[in-house]
Scaffold this motif. Structure first.
Motif, PDB file in Angstrom:
ATOM      1  N   ARG A 102      46.425 -62.205  74.258  1.00  0.00           N
ATOM      2  CA  ARG A 102      45.072 -61.810  73.887  1.00  0.00           C
ATOM      3  C   ARG A 102      44.794 -62.217  72.449  1.00  0.00           C
ATOM      4  O   ARG A 102      45.666 -62.124  71.590  1.00  0.00           O
ATOM      5  CB  ARG A 102      44.890 -60.301  74.030  1.00  0.00           C
ATOM      6  N   GLY A 103      43.580 -62.647  72.203  1.00  0.00           N
ATOM      7  CA  GLY A 103      43.210 -63.019  70.851  1.00  0.00           C
ATOM      8  C   GLY A 103      41.760 -62.736  70.569  1.00  0.00           C
ATOM      9  O   GLY A 103      40.933 -62.716  71.492  1.00  0.00           O
ATOM     10  N   ASP A 104      41.443 -62.488  69.322  1.00  0.00           N
ATOM     11  CA  ASP A 104      40.041 -62.331  68.932  1.00  0.00           C
ATOM     12  C   ASP A 104      39.874 -62.752  67.483  1.00  0.00           C
ATOM     13  O   ASP A 104      40.840 -62.803  66.717  1.00  0.00           O
ATOM     14  CB  ASP A 104      39.529 -60.901  69.148  1.00  0.00           C
ATOM     15  N   ALA A 105      38.651 -63.093  67.138  1.00  0.00           N
ATOM     16  CA  ALA A 105      38.312 -63.502  65.778  1.00  0.00           C
ATOM     17  C   ALA A 105      37.157 -62.647  65.285  1.00  0.00           C
ATOM     18  O   ALA A 105      36.125 -62.540  65.960  1.00  0.00           O
ATOM     19  CB  ALA A 105      37.928 -64.979  65.742  1.00  0.00           C
ATOM     20  N   SER A 106      37.344 -62.039  64.122  1.00  0.00           N
ATOM     21  CA  SER A 106      36.273 -61.252  63.505  1.00  0.00           C
ATOM     22  C   SER A 106      35.367 -62.188  62.714  1.00  0.00           C
ATOM     23  O   SER A 106      35.842 -62.998  61.917  1.00  0.00           O
ATOM     24  CB  SER A 106      36.864 -60.191  62.566  1.00  0.00           C
ATOM     25  N   LEU A 107      34.068 -62.073  62.942  1.00  0.00           N
ATOM     26  CA  LEU A 107      33.089 -62.983  62.341  1.00  0.00           C
ATOM     27  C   LEU A 107      32.266 -62.258  61.286  1.00  0.00           C
ATOM     28  O   LEU A 107      32.055 -61.036  61.371  1.00  0.00           O
ATOM     29  CB  LEU A 107      32.161 -63.535  63.425  1.00  0.00           C
ATOM     30  N   ASP A 108      31.770 -63.002  60.310  1.00  0.00           N
ATOM     31  CA  ASP A 108      30.835 -62.400  59.368  1.00  0.00           C
ATOM     32  C   ASP A 108      29.473 -62.271  60.056  1.00  0.00           C
ATOM     33  O   ASP A 108      29.258 -62.753  61.175  1.00  0.00           O
ATOM     34  CB  ASP A 108      30.759 -63.181  58.069  1.00  0.00           C
ATOM     35  N   LYS A 109      28.529 -61.623  59.394  1.00  0.00           N
ATOM     36  CA  LYS A 109      27.246 -61.303  60.032  1.00  0.00           C
ATOM     37  C   LYS A 109      26.484 -62.556  60.455  1.00  0.00           C
ATOM     38  O   LYS A 109      25.890 -62.617  61.534  1.00  0.00           O
ATOM     39  CB  LYS A 109      26.390 -60.469  59.077  1.00  0.00           C
ATOM     40  N   GLU A 110      26.504 -63.571  59.597  1.00  0.00           N
ATOM     41  CA  GLU A 110      25.748 -64.784  59.886  1.00  0.00           C
ATOM     42  C   GLU A 110      26.313 -65.521  61.098  1.00  0.00           C
ATOM     43  O   GLU A 110      25.581 -65.853  62.034  1.00  0.00           O
ATOM     44  CB  GLU A 110      25.761 -65.701  58.663  1.00  0.00           C
ATOM     45  N   MET A 111      27.630 -65.741  61.116  1.00  0.00           N
ATOM     46  CA  MET A 111      28.238 -66.458  62.230  1.00  0.00           C
ATOM     47  C   MET A 111      28.166 -65.637  63.508  1.00  0.00           C
ATOM     48  O   MET A 111      27.995 -66.184  64.608  1.00  0.00           O
ATOM     49  CB  MET A 111      29.693 -66.804  61.898  1.00  0.00           C
ATOM     50  N   SER A 112      28.289 -64.327  63.391  1.00  0.00           N
ATOM     51  CA  SER A 112      28.179 -63.457  64.554  1.00  0.00           C
ATOM     52  C   SER A 112      26.791 -63.565  65.184  1.00  0.00           C
ATOM     53  O   SER A 112      26.642 -63.618  66.410  1.00  0.00           O
ATOM     54  CB  SER A 112      28.472 -62.011  64.153  1.00  0.00           C
ATOM     55  N   ARG A 113      25.772 -63.636  64.352  1.00  0.00           N
ATOM     56  CA  ARG A 113      24.397 -63.770  64.866  1.00  0.00           C
ATOM     57  C   ARG A 113      24.206 -65.097  65.592  1.00  0.00           C
ATOM     58  O   ARG A 113      23.588 -65.154  66.659  1.00  0.00           O
ATOM     59  CB  ARG A 113      23.412 -63.644  63.695  1.00  0.00           C
ATOM     60  N   TYR A 114      24.756 -66.170  65.027  1.00  0.00           N
ATOM     61  CA  TYR A 114      24.631 -67.483  65.663  1.00  0.00           C
ATOM     62  C   TYR A 114      25.288 -67.488  67.046  1.00  0.00           C
ATOM     63  O   TYR A 114      24.689 -67.893  68.047  1.00  0.00           O
ATOM     64  CB  TYR A 114      25.291 -68.563  64.806  1.00  0.00           C
ATOM     65  N   LEU A 115      26.561 -67.036  67.075  1.00  0.00           N
ATOM     66  CA  LEU A 115      27.335 -67.158  68.313  1.00  0.00           C
ATOM     67  C   LEU A 115      26.876 -66.173  69.384  1.00  0.00           C
ATOM     68  O   LEU A 115      26.978 -66.466  70.579  1.00  0.00           O
ATOM     69  CB  LEU A 115      28.819 -66.972  68.015  1.00  0.00           C
ATOM     70  N   LYS A 116      26.373 -65.023  68.975  1.00  0.00           N
ATOM     71  CA  LYS A 116      25.826 -64.091  69.964  1.00  0.00           C
ATOM     72  C   LYS A 116      24.652 -64.723  70.706  1.00  0.00           C
ATOM     73  O   LYS A 116      24.524 -64.598  71.929  1.00  0.00           O
ATOM     74  CB  LYS A 116      25.366 -62.798  69.285  1.00  0.00           C
ATOM     75  N   ALA A 117      23.797 -65.398  69.956  1.00  0.00           N
ATOM     76  CA  ALA A 117      22.650 -66.057  70.582  1.00  0.00           C
ATOM     77  C   ALA A 117      23.097 -67.223  71.456  1.00  0.00           C
ATOM     78  O   ALA A 117      22.568 -67.426  72.560  1.00  0.00           O
ATOM     79  CB  ALA A 117      21.688 -66.546  69.502  1.00  0.00           C
ATOM     80  N   SER A 174      35.080 -63.680  76.846  1.00  0.00           N
ATOM     81  CA  SER A 174      33.882 -62.899  77.176  1.00  0.00           C
ATOM     82  C   SER A 174      32.734 -63.152  76.214  1.00  0.00           C
ATOM     83  O   SER A 174      31.655 -62.575  76.369  1.00  0.00           O
ATOM     84  CB  SER A 174      34.224 -61.406  77.188  1.00  0.00           C
ATOM     85  N   GLY A 175      32.938 -64.018  75.217  1.00  0.00           N
ATOM     86  CA  GLY A 175      31.885 -64.281  74.242  1.00  0.00           C
ATOM     87  C   GLY A 175      31.977 -63.329  73.065  1.00  0.00           C
ATOM     88  O   GLY A 175      33.055 -62.850  72.713  1.00  0.00           O
ATOM     89  N   VAL A 176      30.847 -63.019  72.451  1.00  0.00           N
ATOM     90  CA  VAL A 176      30.821 -62.199  71.234  1.00  0.00           C
ATOM     91  C   VAL A 176      30.375 -60.782  71.571  1.00  0.00           C
ATOM     92  O   VAL A 176      29.334 -60.579  72.195  1.00  0.00           O
ATOM     93  CB  VAL A 176      29.869 -62.800  70.180  1.00  0.00           C
ATOM     94  N   LYS A 177      31.190 -59.819  71.168  1.00  0.00           N
ATOM     95  CA  LYS A 177      30.844 -58.410  71.287  1.00  0.00           C
ATOM     96  C   LYS A 177      31.009 -57.777  69.919  1.00  0.00           C
ATOM     97  O   LYS A 177      32.065 -57.902  69.302  1.00  0.00           O
ATOM     98  CB  LYS A 177      31.732 -57.715  72.319  1.00  0.00           C
ATOM     99  N   ARG A 178      29.947 -57.111  69.463  1.00  0.00           N
ATOM    100  CA  ARG A 178      29.871 -56.623  68.093  1.00  0.00           C
ATOM    101  C   ARG A 178      30.052 -57.805  67.154  1.00  0.00           C
ATOM    102  O   ARG A 178      29.253 -58.719  67.142  1.00  0.00           O
ATOM    103  CB  ARG A 178      30.897 -55.516  67.873  1.00  0.00           C
ATOM    104  N   ASN A 179      31.131 -57.837  66.413  1.00  0.00           N
ATOM    105  CA  ASN A 179      31.305 -58.972  65.502  1.00  0.00           C
ATOM    106  C   ASN A 179      32.571 -59.751  65.838  1.00  0.00           C
ATOM    107  O   ASN A 179      33.148 -60.419  64.987  1.00  0.00           O
ATOM    108  CB  ASN A 179      31.383 -58.486  64.051  1.00  0.00           C
ATOM    109  N   LYS A 180      33.023 -59.687  67.096  1.00  0.00           N
ATOM    110  CA  LYS A 180      34.262 -60.350  67.495  1.00  0.00           C
ATOM    111  C   LYS A 180      34.037 -61.258  68.694  1.00  0.00           C
ATOM    112  O   LYS A 180      33.283 -60.921  69.607  1.00  0.00           O
ATOM    113  CB  LYS A 180      35.346 -59.319  67.841  1.00  0.00           C
ATOM    114  N   ILE A 181      34.699 -62.417  68.669  1.00  0.00           N
ATOM    115  CA  ILE A 181      34.744 -63.290  69.827  1.00  0.00           C
ATOM    116  C   ILE A 181      36.173 -63.238  70.350  1.00  0.00           C
ATOM    117  O   ILE A 181      37.129 -63.406  69.588  1.00  0.00           O
ATOM    118  CB  ILE A 181      34.310 -64.724  69.481  1.00  0.00           C
ATOM    119  N   SER A 182      36.328 -62.966  71.627  1.00  0.00           N
ATOM    120  CA  SER A 182      37.643 -62.698  72.193  1.00  0.00           C
ATOM    121  C   SER A 182      37.996 -63.696  73.286  1.00  0.00           C
ATOM    122  O   SER A 182      37.124 -64.300  73.914  1.00  0.00           O
ATOM    123  CB  SER A 182      37.702 -61.274  72.773  1.00  0.00           C
ATOM    124  N   ALA A 183      39.298 -63.857  73.513  1.00  0.00           N
ATOM    125  CA  ALA A 183      39.802 -64.725  74.583  1.00  0.00           C
ATOM    126  C   ALA A 183      41.098 -64.128  75.106  1.00  0.00           C
ATOM    127  O   ALA A 183      41.777 -63.359  74.420  1.00  0.00           O
ATOM    128  CB  ALA A 183      40.021 -66.147  74.080  1.00  0.00           C
TER     129      ALA A 183
END
Length: 662
Positions: free
Chosen positions: A365-380, A626-635
Motif C-alpha cells: 500500500r502506498g499514498d502521497a500527501s499533496l499540498d493544497k494546490e496539487m490536491s485541487r488539481y488532481l481531485k478535479a 482510488s484517486g485523491v481523497k482529502r489531500n492524499k492519492i493512494s495506490a
C-alpha cells in the motif's frame, strides 16, 4: 488498598517507560528524508527464523557479514539482535552528502560483538566499540541495547563547484587540454585531522600516509558544514603546461590514454580528501544521534502504531529534495548555465508505503500527501465516472484489463500550471520559456471541445491470445545466388483485446473513417470499419462507433455482435467493482498464466516448469488507485498466493528459497 494501587501504577509506568526506551524511533534524526521501519516481531510471526537462517546461508549473505557465520545454521538466533523490537533504516539527502544509517535493537551485545567483530579491527570511539570500512565512510558502533550504523556518500557535483574546492583545498578537475603530473613529493602530502581522544585511528588509504591525532577542543556539536577541525596542508602544483597540438591518430590515442589515466589519479586524490571529511562528519553526527543532541524524527512527525500484519513501513519526507538529489545536476546545470540546484517543489509533501500480510494475500500500500494546490488539481482530474456500459465486458474468463478515468477538461485546464511547477525550476534562467510554452497550450487548446471528443473514461479488456495466419515474403536462391520472391504463411500469436472510451462528439472519428474509406484504405463492413493492416503483421484493428462509445478491437465478430445488439454477457462482479470504483486499475488473471506461456511458445527451463504451472493456483494480480481523497492519492498492489505455507510471506520466502536451490 491505596498502597496497592500506587504500586501497580508505578509498575505499569516503569513498563511503559521501558517499552518507549526500547523503541529506537526517538534516535532517528528529524532531518531524515527516508525512513524504513521493519516490524521484526511481525516478520517472525509469519516466518520461521530457522528458515531465514538457512536461506541466508545458501545465498552467502551471512558469510559477507562475518566469517564467524560460515557453516553456522543458526546465525540469526545467535546474533544478539532483539527480534521483538522494531529496527529502523533511514537516509538524509543534502546538497553535499547523503547519510544512510540504521538502528538495530540488541538483546545480547556480547553475542553481537562476537559475530560482527570476528577478524575485524574493533576501535573505541567516544566510549563505543566501533568498526569502520576501509575508507572509513561507514561506521558500525554498539552499546548494550543498540547497534548504530552510519555511512555517507558525497555528492560529486557539489565538491566540483569552485568555491567548495577552494574551501576544502581540493585539486582542480582534469582538463582535456592539460596533463596531470603526479610528482613524487606529493606522496608526502599531509592531512591534519582532529579525532576524538580515545579513538584508535588507523592508516586506511594509499593516498593518506600520515595522520595527526589532536585531542583538545573536540566539539561534537559543530555544524556539519564547519571544517574548523580539519586542516589541509596545501598541495604542490599538479598541473603542467598544455599539450602541443595533437595532429596524428597515434598521438591522439596516446593523448586520450594519458587523459583517462590522469583523470583516475585526480579522482583518487580528490576522493581520499573527501573521505576524510566524510569520516569527520560521520563521527560528529553519530555522537549527536547517540547522545540525543539531534532533533528526533518522532517529535517532528506523527508516527502511528504498526498493526501485527504490517511487515514494513516506508516514509519519504520532502520528496522534492530527495528526488532532485538523484538528478544529474553536473550535466543538467552545466548545459543551462546554473551554478546551484534550485529547490524543487512538486506538490508532494510525503510518500508512505506499507508491506502487509493478510493470510495468503500480500499487499503493498502506498499514498502521497499533496499540498493544497496539487490536491485541487488532481481531485478535479480524477473526478471522472466510468461509463457503466463498459462493465458487462468484464467477464470472469478474461486474461486481464486496465481501466483509467480522468476528466479531460480538467486535465487540459490544469496541465499548464502543473507543467510550469514541474519543469520551471529545472531550466533555471530559461524558465520564462517554460511559461511561454504553458501559456501557448493554455491558449490554443479548447478543453471543453476536446473533452467532448475524448471524455476521459477508458477500459481496455484483454481476452487472451489468438493464433493468426500471417502472409510474408521469403527469398529462394539458386546456385548462382539469384533469388526470387516467394509468398509464404506462418502462424503468429496476436492479442485479442477491446478498448472502449466515451465520446459526446464523434464527428472527427467519422470524418477520418470516411476519408480512409474514400482512399480505399479502410473497409466498412456493416458499420464495423477494418483499419489498414501492415504487411506481415498479425495485428488487425477494427473500429465501431455506437451510442457515444468508440470501440477499438481485434475481433471483428465481437464488434458485429455489439453493433447488432447481440452482445449478451454479464460482467464479473469483483472486476466490475474495481473498474467502476477506482481511478486507475490493472488486473491480471494469474490463473491463465500457464496457458499464456504455452500459447505464446515462451521457452521455460525444466527447473522453472513447476513454478510456472503453480501460477494457475494464484489469485488475481491487482494494481489499483482510488484517486485523491482529502489531500492524499493512494495506490495498492495485491496478489493472492496458494495456501500451502500458511501465509503469503512464508509462501513468497519459500519460493525464493526454491529458486536459489535451482
Amino acid at each position: 488498598m491505596k498502597i496497592k494501587t500506587i504500586l501497580t501504577t508505578l509498575v505499569l509506568l516503569q513498563t511503559i517507560i521501558y517499552v518507549q526506551a526500547q523503541d529506537l524511533i526517538h534516535k532517528v534524526p528529524a532531518e531524515a528524508n527516508v525512513l524504513v521501519t521493519i516490524n521484526t516481531k511481525a516478520v517472525f510471526k509469519h516466518l520461521d527464523i530457522a528458515d531465514v537462517d538457512a536461506f541466508f546461508q545458501k545465498v552467502g549473505i551471512l558469510d559477507s557479514i562475518s566469517t564467524a557465520s560460515s557453516g553456522s545454521t543458526n546465525w540469526m538466533q545467535d546474533s544478539g539482535i532483539d527480534y521483538d523490537s522494531k529496527a529502523y533504516f533511514y537516509m538524509q539527502s543534502t546538497d553535499s552528502v547523503q547519510f544512510f544509517g540504521s538502528l538495530i535493537p540488541l538483546m545480547d551485545a556480547y553475542n553481537f560483538e562476537k559475530v560482527v567483530g570476528a577478524n575485524r579491527t574493533i576501535e573505541t570511539v567516544n566510549g563505543l566499540k566501533s568498526i569502520y570500512n576501509r575508507d572509513r565512510t561507514i561506521r558500525l558502533s554498539w552499546d548494550d541495547n543498540t547497534a548504530y550504523v552510519l555511512g555517507a556518500n558525497f555528492v560529486e557535483y557539489y565538491f566540483e563547484m569552485p568555491e567548495i574546492r577552494e574551501r576544502y583545498g581540493l585539486p582542480e578537475p582534469v582538463n582535456q587540454d592539460f596533463t596531470y603530473d603526479y610528482p613524487a613529493e606529493y606522496d608526502d602530502y599531509v592531512y591534519e585531522v582532529v579525532t576524538p581522544a580515545d579513538s584508535v585511528y588507523t592508516e586506511y588509504d594509499d593516498w593518506v600516509t600520515d595522520t595527526v591525532k589532536v585531542a583538545d577542543d573536540w566539539n561534537m556539536e559543530a555544524e556539519l558544514s564547519d571544517t574548523s577541525n580539519i586542516e589541509f596542508v596545501p598541495a604542490p602544483p599538479i598541473w603542467s603546461d598544455a599539450y602541443d597540438e595533437v595532429d596524428s591518430i597515434l598521438a591522439q590515442d596516446e593523448y586520450a590514454d594519458d587523459y583517462y589515466l590522469n583523470y583516475r589519479l585526480y579522482t583518487a586524490s580528490r576522493d581520499s580528501m573527501i573521505h576524510i571529511l566524510m569520516n569527520q562528519w560521520i563521527d560528529i553526527r553519530m555522537e549527536g544521534i547517540i547522545s540525543g543532541k539531534l532533533d528526533s524524527y518522532a517529535k517532528q512527525y506523527k508516527i502511528g502504531k504498526m498493526a501485527d500484519d504490517v511487515i514494513a513501513d516506508l516514509r519519504l519526507q520532502d520528496f522534492g529534495a530527495l528526488y532532485q538529489s538523484y538528478l544529474p545536476a553536473h550535466l543538467l546545470y552545466s548545459a543551462i548555465g546554473m551554478g546551484r540546484m534550485p529547490k524543487m517543489n512538486y506538490g508532494v509533501e510525503m510518500v508512505s508505503g506499507q508491506l502487509v500480510v493478510q493470510g495468503k494475500k500480500l499487499l503493498i500500500r502506498g499514498d502521497a500527501s499533496l499540498d493544497k494546490e496539487m490536491s485541487r488539481y488532481l481531485k478535479a482530474i480524477y473526478s471522472k465516472k466510468m461509463n457503466r456500459k463498459f462493465l458487462p465486458h468484464l467477464n470472469g474468463d478474461i486474461l486481464g484489463f486496465m481501466s483509467f478515468k480522468m476528466d479531460t477538461e480538467s486535465y487540459i485546464k490544469y496541465m499548464p500550471q502543473i507543467f510550469q511547477r514541474y519543469y520551471g525550476p529545472m531550466v533555471g534562467k530559461y524558465d520564462k520559456y517554460v511559461d511561454i510554452v504553458a501559456l501557448f497550450f493554455d491558449i490554443i487548446l479548447d478543453e471543453k471541445a476536446i473533452a467532448k471528443v475524448f471524455k476521459g473514461d477508458n477500459l481496455l479488456v484483454l481476452h487472451g491470445i489468438t493464433p493468426v495466419e500471417v502472409s510474408y515474403t521469403d527469398y529462394v536462391y539458386d546456385e548462382d545466388y539469384n533469388y526470387e520472391e516467394v509468398e509464404k504463411t506462418k502462424i503468429e500469436q496476436a492479442p485479442d483485446f477491446l478498448w472502449m472510451f466515451s465520446s459526446d462528439d464523434t464527428r472527427i472519428f467519422e470524418n477520418l473513417l470516411e476519408a480512409g474509406e474514400s482512399e480505399l484504405k479502410v473497409d466498412n463492413v456493416d458499420g464495423v470499419y477494418n483499419l489498414p493492416q501492415s504487411y506481415g503483421s498479425a495485428l488487425q484493428l477494427h473500429l465501431l462507433i455506437k451510442d457515444g462509445i468508440v470501440y477499438v478491437g481485434t475481433n471483428q465478430a465481437k464488434l458485429q455482435e455489439i453493433k447488432m445488439n447481440k452482445f449478451r454477457q454479464k460482467g464479473h462482479k469483483a472486476y466490475m467493482n474495481i473498474a467502476n470504483k477506482d481511478a486507475f486499475s490493472v488486473v491480471f488473471n494469474t490463473k491463465r498464466a500457464p496457458e499464456l506461456f504455452d500459447r505464446m511458445g515462451i521457452p521455460v527451463a525444466q527447473s522453472m516448469r513447476s513454478t510456472i504451472e503453480e501460477l494457475g493456483q494464484y489469485g488475481d494480480f491487482v494494481l489499483r488507485s482510488s484517486g485523491v481523497k482529502r489531500n492524499k492519492i493512494s495506490a495498492e498492489l495485491s496478489v493472492d498466493f496458494p495456501d500451502r505455507k500458511g501465509n503469503a510471506l512464508a509462501f513468497l520466502f519459500g519460493l525464493m528459497s526454491e529458486l536459489v536451490i535451482k
